[in-house]
Design a protein around this motif. Structure first.
Motif, PDB file in Angstrom:
ATOM      1  N   VAL A   1      -0.405   6.465   6.310  1.00 34.59           N
ATOM      2  CA  VAL A   1       0.112   6.731   7.656  1.00 34.59           C
ATOM      3  C   VAL A   1      -0.101   8.202   7.987  1.00 34.59           C
ATOM      4  O   VAL A   1       0.299   9.077   7.215  1.00 34.59           O
ATOM      5  CB  VAL A   1       1.610   6.381   7.759  1.00 34.59           C
ATOM      6  CG1 VAL A   1       2.142   6.780   9.130  1.00 34.59           C
ATOM      7  CG2 VAL A   1       1.836   4.906   7.521  1.00 34.59           C
ATOM      8  N   THR A   2      -0.741   8.455   9.128  1.00 35.47           N
ATOM      9  CA  THR A   2      -0.907   9.827   9.614  1.00 35.47           C
ATOM     10  C   THR A   2      -0.046  10.009  10.844  1.00 35.47           C
ATOM     11  O   THR A   2      -0.160   9.231  11.813  1.00 35.47           O
ATOM     12  CB  THR A   2      -2.382  10.114   9.972  1.00 35.47           C
ATOM     13  OG1 THR A   2      -3.202   9.875   8.826  1.00 35.47           O
ATOM     14  CG2 THR A   2      -2.558  11.547  10.441  1.00 35.47           C
ATOM     15  N   ASP A   3       0.855  10.998  10.805  1.00 32.40           N
ATOM     16  CA  ASP A   3       1.710  11.220  11.968  1.00 32.40           C
ATOM     17  C   ASP A   3       1.017  12.139  12.960  1.00 32.40           C
ATOM     18  O   ASP A   3      -0.100  12.619  12.721  1.00 32.40           O
ATOM     19  CB  ASP A   3       3.084  11.755  11.562  1.00 32.40           C
ATOM     20  CG  ASP A   3       3.015  13.127  10.875  1.00 32.40           C
ATOM     21  OD1 ASP A   3       2.034  13.863  11.094  1.00 32.40           O
ATOM     22  OD2 ASP A   3       3.947  13.465  10.123  1.00 32.40           O
ATOM     23  N   LYS A   4       1.666  12.393  14.083  1.00 30.20           N
ATOM     24  CA  LYS A   4       1.026  13.141  15.169  1.00 30.20           C
ATOM     25  C   LYS A   4       0.916  14.630  14.888  1.00 30.20           C
ATOM     26  O   LYS A   4       0.260  15.346  15.639  1.00 30.20           O
ATOM     27  CB  LYS A   4       1.771  12.865  16.477  1.00 30.20           C
ATOM     28  CG  LYS A   4       1.553  11.420  16.936  1.00 30.20           C
ATOM     29  CD  LYS A   4       2.152  11.125  18.282  1.00 30.20           C
ATOM     30  CE  LYS A   4       1.789   9.697  18.693  1.00 30.20           C
ATOM     31  NZ  LYS A   4       2.400   9.291  19.966  1.00 30.20           N
ATOM     32  N   SER A   5       1.530  15.064  13.785  1.00 30.59           N
ATOM     33  CA  SER A   5       1.342  16.465  13.378  1.00 30.59           C
ATOM     34  C   SER A   5       0.156  16.603  12.434  1.00 30.59           C
ATOM     35  O   SER A   5      -0.217  17.710  12.052  1.00 30.59           O
ATOM     36  CB  SER A   5       2.618  16.975  12.692  1.00 30.59           C
ATOM     37  OG  SER A   5       2.822  16.313  11.450  1.00 30.59           O
ATOM     38  N   GLY A   6      -0.437  15.450  12.045  1.00 35.06           N
ATOM     39  CA  GLY A   6      -1.604  15.480  11.166  1.00 35.06           C
ATOM     40  C   GLY A   6      -1.296  15.228   9.709  1.00 35.06           C
ATOM     41  O   GLY A   6      -2.200  15.165   8.872  1.00 35.06           O
ATOM     42  N   LYS A   7      -0.018  15.039   9.359  1.00 38.02           N
ATOM     43  CA  LYS A   7       0.378  14.804   7.964  1.00 38.02           C
ATOM     44  C   LYS A   7       0.124  13.345   7.588  1.00 38.02           C
ATOM     45  O   LYS A   7       0.495  12.428   8.317  1.00 38.02           O
ATOM     46  CB  LYS A   7       1.853  15.143   7.780  1.00 38.02           C
ATOM     47  CG  LYS A   7       2.354  14.918   6.363  1.00 38.02           C
ATOM     48  CD  LYS A   7       3.843  15.216   6.254  1.00 38.02           C
ATOM     49  CE  LYS A   7       4.362  14.911   4.849  1.00 38.02           C
ATOM     50  NZ  LYS A   7       5.823  15.153   4.760  1.00 38.02           N
ATOM     51  N   THR A   8      -0.515  13.109   6.418  1.00 40.03           N
ATOM     52  CA  THR A   8      -0.820  11.754   5.947  1.00 40.03           C
ATOM     53  C   THR A   8       0.021  11.421   4.727  1.00 40.03           C
ATOM     54  O   THR A   8       0.124  12.224   3.788  1.00 40.03           O
ATOM     55  CB  THR A   8      -2.311  11.619   5.595  1.00 40.03           C
ATOM     56  OG1 THR A   8      -3.100  11.876   6.766  1.00 40.03           O
ATOM     57  CG2 THR A   8      -2.628  10.216   5.104  1.00 40.03           C
ATOM     58  N   THR A   9       0.633  10.216   4.744  1.00 43.27           N
ATOM     59  CA  THR A   9       1.479   9.753   3.645  1.00 43.27           C
ATOM     60  C   THR A   9       1.008   8.379   3.194  1.00 43.27           C
ATOM     61  O   THR A   9       0.751   7.498   4.021  1.00 43.27           O
ATOM     62  CB  THR A   9       2.952   9.653   4.096  1.00 43.27           C
ATOM     63  OG1 THR A   9       3.373  10.913   4.628  1.00 43.27           O
ATOM     64  CG2 THR A   9       3.846   9.267   2.931  1.00 43.27           C
ATOM     65  N   SER A  10       0.877   8.186   1.884  1.00 42.89           N
ATOM     66  CA  SER A  10       0.507   6.886   1.326  1.00 42.89           C
ATOM     67  C   SER A  10       1.774   6.069   1.082  1.00 42.89           C
ATOM     68  O   SER A  10       2.728   6.567   0.476  1.00 42.89           O
ATOM     69  CB  SER A  10      -0.259   7.051   0.012  1.00 42.89           C
ATOM     70  OG  SER A  10      -1.498   7.691   0.243  1.00 42.89           O
ATOM     71  N   LEU A  11       1.786   4.824   1.565  1.00 42.94           N
ATOM     72  CA  LEU A  11       2.977   3.980   1.463  1.00 42.94           C
ATOM     73  C   LEU A  11       2.624   2.642   0.829  1.00 42.94           C
ATOM     74  O   LEU A  11       1.518   2.123   0.985  1.00 42.94           O
ATOM     75  CB  LEU A  11       3.585   3.734   2.845  1.00 42.94           C
ATOM     76  CG  LEU A  11       4.125   4.955   3.612  1.00 42.94           C
ATOM     77  CD1 LEU A  11       4.607   4.529   4.984  1.00 42.94           C
ATOM     78  CD2 LEU A  11       5.255   5.614   2.834  1.00 42.94           C
TER      79      LEU A  11
END
Length: 399
Positions: free
Chosen positions: A367-377
């Motif tokens: 998941v990439t949020d609108k600030s550009g940070k990507t998290t694997s879930l």
């Protein structure tokens, strides 16, 4: 001499008889020939109005792309029709599209020729001298919360200095095309008769939620004069996501209501209530088995994640029945909800277990949020059968 006169009269009769009073759309040649015959039989003013009527029908009465396709579709529409019928059809199309035109009004659209003769006439109102096209857009309407319901799009022909060009009595074809992420969503047409043209009113409810990416659309407006077609595009216009068109929910199957035998029928209060211990009593009706879902539960999870990725949050919310997500406003919140998501990249989706009423699906994704940070879930979705459709009923992020 009498024989010669008879032959002359007979030949004139044949010539007149060959002239058609109805449209023959067998091919383009017969279409043009029959329309020319019909036009020639009319007084001058009515000839102009007849050509205007044909133009109205070709431009707004048929769904086709390009002059050749439009002409073919027009032929199919008016094949076999006579002048009064065509005039009446044009009146209906003009009224339906909000065009200020009537078959009984004076000529108002300049020189109309549906067969593509674009040569400027000596006094052609459609030969407007302009340098470019400008577009003004503004949100309109109120959905009850202060948010707009539509977008007003107003084009203007302008000169070298950017000032609106003054003209009247024209019939310029104005076309609006709506896109999102490069995909065309809709096309609309209207007639620009002067530079006070009201433009287009684009209702957000006419746009499919599943195809609007990031709640943004791009628009292209073109205006066709005799000599040139002017075109301008605006990119990244905001829409109201709550009003986008979402497919109607499937109809709920009616189920039989099982009446408690102890309940007295108000229409028959003297009826005997059967004893539950009477072996001769009627056997209670067995509840109907739940309708079996037609799709794999993981397709619901896949569609949910794809809709979240595309920010089609209304469609994503409608694929769930999860009390923990609360209202749509909470679900789509841009800070604490799925509205903060910019992109979802799915790696794997697996159905863990499934029966007639419930299922469990695991999914691994970034998941990439609108600030550009990507998290694997890695998440587990619980689903339940609701009238034959899988709905997400629980959501758990695994360590």
């Amino acid at each position: 001499m009498k024989k010669f006169s008879f032959l002359l009269i007979f030949s004139l009769f044949l010539f007149t008889a060959c002239k058609k009073d109805h449209v023959d759309a067998t091919n383009t040649k017969t279409l043009q020939s029959s329309i020319n015959d019909m036009t020639a039989s009319l007084p001058t003013i009515k000839q102009i109005k007849f050509n205007e009527a044909l133009y109205i029908l070709k431009t707004f009465g048929v769904e086709a792309d390009g002059d050749v396709a439009e002409l073919k579709a027009l032929g199919q529409l008016i094949d076999g029709k006579k002048v009064p019928e065509i005039m009446a059809m044009a009146d209906q199309v003009a009224q339906k599209n909000g065009i200020e035109w009537a078959s009984t009004a004076p000529p108002s659209l300049g020189e109309m020729n549906i067969f593509g003769n674009e040569t400027a006439k000596e006094s052609d109102p459609n030969d407007v001298k302009a340098n470019s096209l400008s577009i003004t857009t503004r949100p309109t309407g109120d959905d009850g919360t202060g948010a707009p319901t539509a977008l007003q799009i107003v084009p203007r022909l302008v000169d070298n200095a950017g000032n609106p060009v003054s003209f009247t009595g024209a019939g310029l074809e104005a076309t609006l095309e709506v896109f999102s992420n490069g995909v065309k969503l809709s096309t609309a047409k209207n007639l620009m008769q002067d530079n006070n043209f009201k433009g287009f009113n684009l209702k957000f409810s006419s746009l499919p939620a599943a195809q609007v990416v990031d709640n943004k659309i791009d628009i292209t407006v073109s205006v066709k004069t005799t000599a040139k077609t002017f075109k301008m595009t605006k990119i990244g216009l905001d829409v109201n996501p709550l009003l986008l068109k979402v497919p109607a929910a499937p109809k709920v199957d009616s189920t039989a209501v099982i009446q408690d035998p102890a309940v007295i029928d108000p229409n028959n209060p003297n009826a005997t209530v059967p004893s539950t211990t009477d072996p001769n009593a009627a056997t209670p009706t067995t509840p109907a088995a739940p309708k079996q879902p037609a799709s794999d539960p993981k397709s619901t999870v896949s569609g949910f994640l794809n809709n979240v990725s595309a920010q089609n949050l209304k469609a994503a919310y409608n694929s769930a029945s999860n009390p923990s997500w609360g209202s749509y406003e909470s679900f789509s919140n841009p800070t604490s909800g799925f509205g903060s998501v910019k992109n979802v990249s799915v790696k794997n989706i697996t159905t863990n277990a499934s029966n007639a009423t419930s299922a469990s699906v695991s999914a691994t994704y970034d998941v990439t949020d609108k600030s550009g940070k990507t998290t694997s879930l890695r998440a587990t979705f619980g689903l339940k059968n609701v009238n034959g459709d899988w709905k997400i009923s629980s959501y758990k992020i695994n360590p």
